[in-house]
Design a protein around this motif. Structure first.
Motif, PDB file in Angstrom:
ATOM      1  N   LYS A   1       0.837  -1.190   0.000  1.00 46.30           N
ATOM      2  CA  LYS A   1       0.000   0.000   0.000  1.00 46.30           C
ATOM      3  C   LYS A   1       0.873   1.241   0.000  1.00 46.30           C
ATOM      4  CE  LYS A   1      -3.921   0.328   2.172  1.00 46.30           C
ATOM      5  NZ  LYS A   1      -4.906   0.092   1.105  1.00 46.30           N
ATOM      6  N   ILE A   2       0.452   2.241  -0.780  1.00 48.00           N
ATOM      7  CA  ILE A   2       1.026   3.579  -0.736  1.00 48.00           C
ATOM      8  C   ILE A   2      -0.136   4.532  -0.529  1.00 48.00           C
ATOM      9  CG2 ILE A   2       2.178   5.400  -2.025  1.00 48.00           C
ATOM     10  CD1 ILE A   2       3.907   3.415  -3.307  1.00 48.00           C
ATOM     11  N   GLY A   3      -0.147   5.204   0.611  1.00 45.41           N
ATOM     12  CA  GLY A   3      -1.334   5.981   0.955  1.00 45.41           C
ATOM     13  C   GLY A   3      -2.496   5.026   1.123  1.00 45.41           C
ATOM     14  N   SER A   4      -3.595   5.330   0.458  1.00 46.83           N
ATOM     15  CA  SER A   4      -4.753   4.437   0.507  1.00 46.83           C
ATOM     16  C   SER A   4      -4.832   3.553  -0.725  1.00 46.83           C
ATOM     17  CB  SER A   4      -6.042   5.270   0.633  1.00 46.83           C
ATOM     18  OG  SER A   4      -6.199   6.103  -0.507  1.00 46.83           O
ATOM     19  N   TYR A   5      -3.797   3.648  -1.593  1.00 46.02           N
ATOM     20  CA  TYR A   5      -3.801   2.877  -2.832  1.00 46.02           C
ATOM     21  C   TYR A   5      -3.146   1.512  -2.615  1.00 46.02           C
ATOM     22  CZ  TYR A   5      -4.766   7.388  -5.030  1.00 46.02           C
ATOM     23  OH  TYR A   5      -5.322   8.588  -5.371  1.00 46.02           O
ATOM     24  N   THR A   6      -3.805   0.468  -3.090  1.00 41.70           N
ATOM     25  CA  THR A   6      -3.194  -0.851  -3.146  1.00 41.70           C
ATOM     26  C   THR A   6      -2.481  -0.964  -4.483  1.00 41.70           C
ATOM     27  OG1 THR A   6      -4.953  -1.815  -1.785  1.00 41.70           O
ATOM     28  CG2 THR A   6      -3.607  -3.342  -3.074  1.00 41.70           C
ATOM     29  N   VAL A   7      -1.175  -1.246  -4.433  1.00 40.55           N
ATOM     30  CA  VAL A   7      -0.378  -1.192  -5.657  1.00 40.55           C
ATOM     31  C   VAL A   7       0.380  -2.500  -5.869  1.00 40.55           C
ATOM     32  CG1 VAL A   7      -0.081   1.309  -5.547  1.00 40.55           C
ATOM     33  CG2 VAL A   7       1.583  -0.165  -4.428  1.00 40.55           C
ATOM     34  N   LEU A   8       0.685  -2.767  -7.123  1.00 39.61           N
ATOM     35  CA  LEU A   8       1.575  -3.858  -7.492  1.00 39.61           C
ATOM     36  C   LEU A   8       2.947  -3.250  -7.723  1.00 39.61           C
ATOM     37  CD1 LEU A   8       1.872  -6.897  -8.290  1.00 39.61           C
ATOM     38  CD2 LEU A   8       1.596  -6.136 -10.654  1.00 39.61           C
ATOM     39  N   THR A   9       3.923  -3.668  -6.930  1.00 38.89           N
ATOM     40  CA  THR A   9       5.263  -3.111  -7.015  1.00 38.89           C
ATOM     41  C   THR A   9       6.163  -4.041  -7.817  1.00 38.89           C
ATOM     42  OG1 THR A   9       5.021  -1.989  -4.889  1.00 38.89           O
ATOM     43  CG2 THR A   9       7.262  -2.375  -5.666  1.00 38.89           C
ATOM     44  N   THR A  10       6.900  -3.471  -8.757  1.00 38.75           N
ATOM     45  CA  THR A  10       7.847  -4.239  -9.567  1.00 38.75           C
ATOM     46  C   THR A  10       9.233  -3.620  -9.425  1.00 38.75           C
ATOM     47  OG1 THR A  10       7.652  -2.945 -11.597  1.00 38.75           O
ATOM     48  CG2 THR A  10       6.000  -4.646 -11.225  1.00 38.75           C
ATOM     49  N   SER A  11      10.262  -4.467  -9.483  1.00 40.52           N
ATOM     50  CA  SER A  11      11.625  -3.980  -9.331  1.00 40.52           C
ATOM     51  C   SER A  11      12.595  -4.971  -9.952  1.00 40.52           C
ATOM     52  CB  SER A  11      11.949  -3.796  -7.845  1.00 40.52           C
ATOM     53  OG  SER A  11      11.849  -5.036  -7.183  1.00 40.52           O
ATOM     54  N   LEU A  12      13.862  -4.577 -10.018  1.00 47.52           N
ATOM     55  CA  LEU A  12      14.880  -5.456 -10.587  1.00 47.52           C
ATOM     56  C   LEU A  12      15.134  -6.666  -9.704  1.00 47.52           C
ATOM     57  CD1 LEU A  12      17.564  -2.941 -11.903  1.00 47.52           C
ATOM     58  CD2 LEU A  12      16.050  -4.377 -13.260  1.00 47.52           C
ATOM     59  N   ASN A  13      14.994  -6.484  -8.397  1.00 49.76           N
ATOM     60  CA  ASN A  13      15.258  -7.574  -7.464  1.00 49.76           C
ATOM     61  C   ASN A  13      14.511  -7.295  -6.177  1.00 49.76           C
ATOM     62  OD1 ASN A  13      16.283  -9.840  -6.222  1.00 49.76           O
ATOM     63  ND2 ASN A  13      18.435  -9.297  -6.487  1.00 49.76           N
ATOM     64  N   TYR A  14      14.496  -8.280  -5.311  1.00 44.34           N
ATOM     65  CA  TYR A  14      13.828  -8.136  -4.015  1.00 44.34           C
ATOM     66  C   TYR A  14      14.725  -8.738  -2.945  1.00 44.34           C
ATOM     67  CZ  TYR A  14      10.865  -9.281  -0.057  1.00 44.34           C
ATOM     68  OH  TYR A  14      10.366  -9.398   1.209  1.00 44.34           O
ATOM     69  N   ALA A  15      14.823  -8.048  -1.811  1.00 44.65           N
ATOM     70  CA  ALA A  15      15.586  -8.576  -0.683  1.00 44.65           C
ATOM     71  C   ALA A  15      14.720  -8.496   0.558  1.00 44.65           C
ATOM     72  CB  ALA A  15      16.873  -7.777  -0.491  1.00 44.65           C
ATOM     73  N   SER A  16      14.752  -9.529   1.343  1.00 43.25           N
ATOM     74  CA  SER A  16      13.974  -9.560   2.575  1.00 43.25           C
ATOM     75  C   SER A  16      14.626  -8.656   3.615  1.00 43.25           C
ATOM     76  CB  SER A  16      13.902 -10.987   3.113  1.00 43.25           C
ATOM     77  OG  SER A  16      15.177 -11.392   3.582  1.00 43.25           O
ATOM     78  N   PRO A  17      13.877  -8.250   4.639  1.00 41.56           N
ATOM     79  CA  PRO A  17      14.474  -7.438   5.714  1.00 41.56           C
ATOM     80  C   PRO A  17      15.689  -8.110   6.352  1.00 41.56           C
ATOM     81  CG  PRO A  17      12.079  -7.394   5.882  1.00 41.56           C
ATOM     82  CD  PRO A  17      12.418  -8.393   4.806  1.00 41.56           C
ATOM     83  N   LYS A  18      15.673  -9.441   6.494  1.00 38.58           N
ATOM     84  CA  LYS A  18      16.809 -10.145   7.097  1.00 38.58           C
ATOM     85  C   LYS A  18      18.040 -10.064   6.203  1.00 38.58           C
ATOM     86  CE  LYS A  18      14.002 -13.333   9.822  1.00 38.58           C
ATOM     87  NZ  LYS A  18      13.642 -14.750  10.095  1.00 38.58           N
ATOM     88  N   GLN A  19      17.819 -10.147   4.877  1.00 46.35           N
ATOM     89  CA  GLN A  19      18.947 -10.016   3.960  1.00 46.35           C
ATOM     90  C   GLN A  19      19.519  -8.602   4.007  1.00 46.35           C
ATOM     91  OE1 GLN A  19      16.879 -11.385   0.383  1.00 46.35           O
ATOM     92  NE2 GLN A  19      18.281 -13.117   0.254  1.00 46.35           N
ATOM     93  N   LEU A  20      18.626  -7.616   4.113  1.00 40.06           N
ATOM     94  CA  LEU A  20      19.071  -6.225   4.223  1.00 40.06           C
ATOM     95  C   LEU A  20      19.864  -6.012   5.500  1.00 40.06           C
ATOM     96  CD1 LEU A  20      15.967  -4.182   3.034  1.00 40.06           C
ATOM     97  CD2 LEU A  20      18.183  -4.326   1.937  1.00 40.06           C
ATOM     98  N   LEU A  21      19.372  -6.605   6.581  1.00 37.90           N
ATOM     99  CA  LEU A  21      20.076  -6.489   7.853  1.00 37.90           C
ATOM    100  C   LEU A  21      21.476  -7.080   7.720  1.00 37.90           C
ATOM    101  CD1 LEU A  21      20.247  -5.957  10.903  1.00 37.90           C
ATOM    102  CD2 LEU A  21      19.264  -8.234  11.239  1.00 37.90           C
TER     103      LEU A  21
END
Length: 483
Positions: A254-274
């Motif tokens: 969600k961004i604001g009150s909008y439900t959105v589909l987010t696309t990106s080159l890659n995804y990292a979990s919070p644990k991987q970021l940590l």
């Protein structure tokens, strides 16, 4: 590269620190209220308990993901979440006392008061901090958001994002797809480009993410979306109308009150970021210590060979176009930047998007003798052994850079980028990276650099960073051994 920082506990270090402070205040006040004295840390049992409770709090928030959707929780949900956090911390504290057989030496009343005060302080602090974030006065860690929409929808979208922001986004501008309104302002936000100019704007400015919202009766700007995909920027597409997107990681948020589909080159979990950030901090601390040691030996040599500052700073372009100052040991003469223009014709990278010379006369000690022989000096030694790079560990500690990433370009180089080149700016720049250790560090084809950088971003894992770091050490030691 989008890394879902908005919902991971890694992003909410402010909430973590505030919660841990609240716990320690509660611990101290409980000791005073029970009349046990004024300094609980003088008592070994209580001092140990203070430390254990902090680790229990940290482990609870991390392992149980207690800060998931923290900025979107209402008062009741926050009440339940805080109570759960306090209960788990309390149980871990009791378990510690039982295992260590220190229950008899620790006041049960003090422990109970600690948990009650902790709950009150934590709950009120979370609510108060969310109000601060919602006010927009704390935008230090905001992501730069570009809004793509129509003229009729623009005001509503801006107000929706602002009213539900919680300090997550700094709205950088508007792109109006159904009319050229560049230079005008809507709801206090400037229209910075039209559909045709938007991709190049994203390429050359600091833009972290793009929100695309169009009314149901209007078609999605598919051509614009395809070009934005080339830049590597994270996109959020309103769920009510989903455009066809390239095969990239996708998830709903969600961004604001909008439900959105987010696309990106890659995804990292919070644990991987940590893991990546902890590795950066650890490496940064070691690197800064080594920098101090190297400074003792290198500084006099640099100054004697070329009087002037020992360190060199330069503006570079970081993640998603954000500017920062990079630091190095100075390996060039003081007039190096002024002489760059006259040497451009010798640049090995023909398109000007990077600058490489076979022999750089601006480097301290480099000379071309009358017989044509090329003589190198201390500056070349510093560069070949990568000693000049060590001050960048300070950039890593600051968070401008990472140990592993893409090399940060100069603003002038970025101004020459084509749209697809911008993808290499989708992550934090690094001291080392894939193309530096791929056996092609002397590469002269910028398209090959972009290909390797994009490959790194798409295939990134903590294991890949570790592999590149080991290869970097091997490469640097190999250079030193061959000298």
């Amino acid at each position: 590269m989008y890394r879902k920082e908005s919902e991971g506990w890694f992003k909410h270090t402010d909430f973590i620190l505030l919660d841990m402070i609240c716990l320690q205040i509660a611990f101290y006040l409980a000791y005073l209220i029970k009349g046990l004295g004024i300094n609980p840390y003088n008592d070994l049992v209580y001092r140990n308990m203070a430390i254990v409770l902090e680790f229990a709090d940290l482990a609870t928030m991390f392992m149980l993901d207690m800060l998931h959707h923290v900025t979107q929780r209402g008062r009741y949900r926050e009440l339940i979440a805080t109570a759960g956090n306090v209960a788990v911390v309390g149980l871990l504290g009791i378990a510690y006392l039982f295992v260590m057989q220190e229950g008899a030496a620790y006041s049960r009343m003090t422990f109970g008061i600690t948990l009650v005060l902790y709950f009150i302080l934590s709950y009120t602090t979370r609510l108060g901090w969310k109000r601060v974030l919602a006010s927009g006065k704390w935008d230090k860690n905001c992501r730069s958001l570009l809004i793509v929409t129509t003229k009729a929808e623009a005001k509503k979208v801006v107000e929706t994002v602002q009213s539900n922001n919680y300090g997550k986004f700094l709205i950088s501008g508007l792109v109006i797809v159904d009319k050229d309104m560049t230079g005008q302002s809507i709801a206090g936000v400037n229209v910075i480009a039209n559909s045709e100019d938007a991709p190049m704007y994203v390429c050359q400015q600091w833009i972290d993410e793009v929100l695309i919202v169009v009314p149901d009766d209007k078609p999605y700007p598919n051509e614009l979306i395809k070009k934005l995909e080339e830049t590597g920027v994270t996109m959020h597409l309103r769920m009510s109308k989903i455009a066809e997107v390239e095969d990239r990681p996708q998830f709903v948020e969600k961004i604001g009150s909008y439900t959105v589909l987010t696309t990106s080159l890659n995804y990292a979990s919070p644990k991987q970021l940590l893991f990546k950030r902890v590795m950066d901090i650890a490496g940064g601390l070691v690197g800064c210590l080594l920098t101090v040691i190297i400074f003792i030996f290198v500084a006099p040599v640099i100054y004697i060979s070329s009087p002037g500052p020992i360190f060199f700073s330069q503006e570079r372009i970081g993640k998603n176009g954000k500017k920062f100052k990079i630091y190095k040991f100075r390996s060039m003469y003081m007039d190096a930047e002024a002489r760059k223009a006259e040497l451009m014709k010798q640049n090995r990278v023909a398109d000007g998007k990077m600058f490489k010379l076979d022999f750089d006369p601006r480097v301290i000690g480099n000379k071309i003798l009358p017989d044509g022989t090329k003589k190198t000096g201390v500056g070349n030694f510093i560069r070949v052994t990568s000693l000049d790079e060590f001050p960048q560990f300070f950039n890593v500690l600051k968070g401008d850079m990472s140990l592993v990433g893409t090399r940060p370009p100069l603003p002038g180089e970025v101004s020459e980028y084509e749209i697809h080149h911008r993808a290499r700016l989708a992550i934090k720049p690094g001291i080392t990276g894939m193309w530096q250790v791929s056996g092609r560090s002397d590469i002269t084809d910028f398209e090959e650099v972009v290909r390797l950088d994009t490959k790194y971003i798409k295939e990134w894992t903590p294991a890949l960073d570790i592999k590149i770091l080991f290869k970097t050490v091997k490469t640097v030691l190999g250079k030193e051994g061959s000298m």
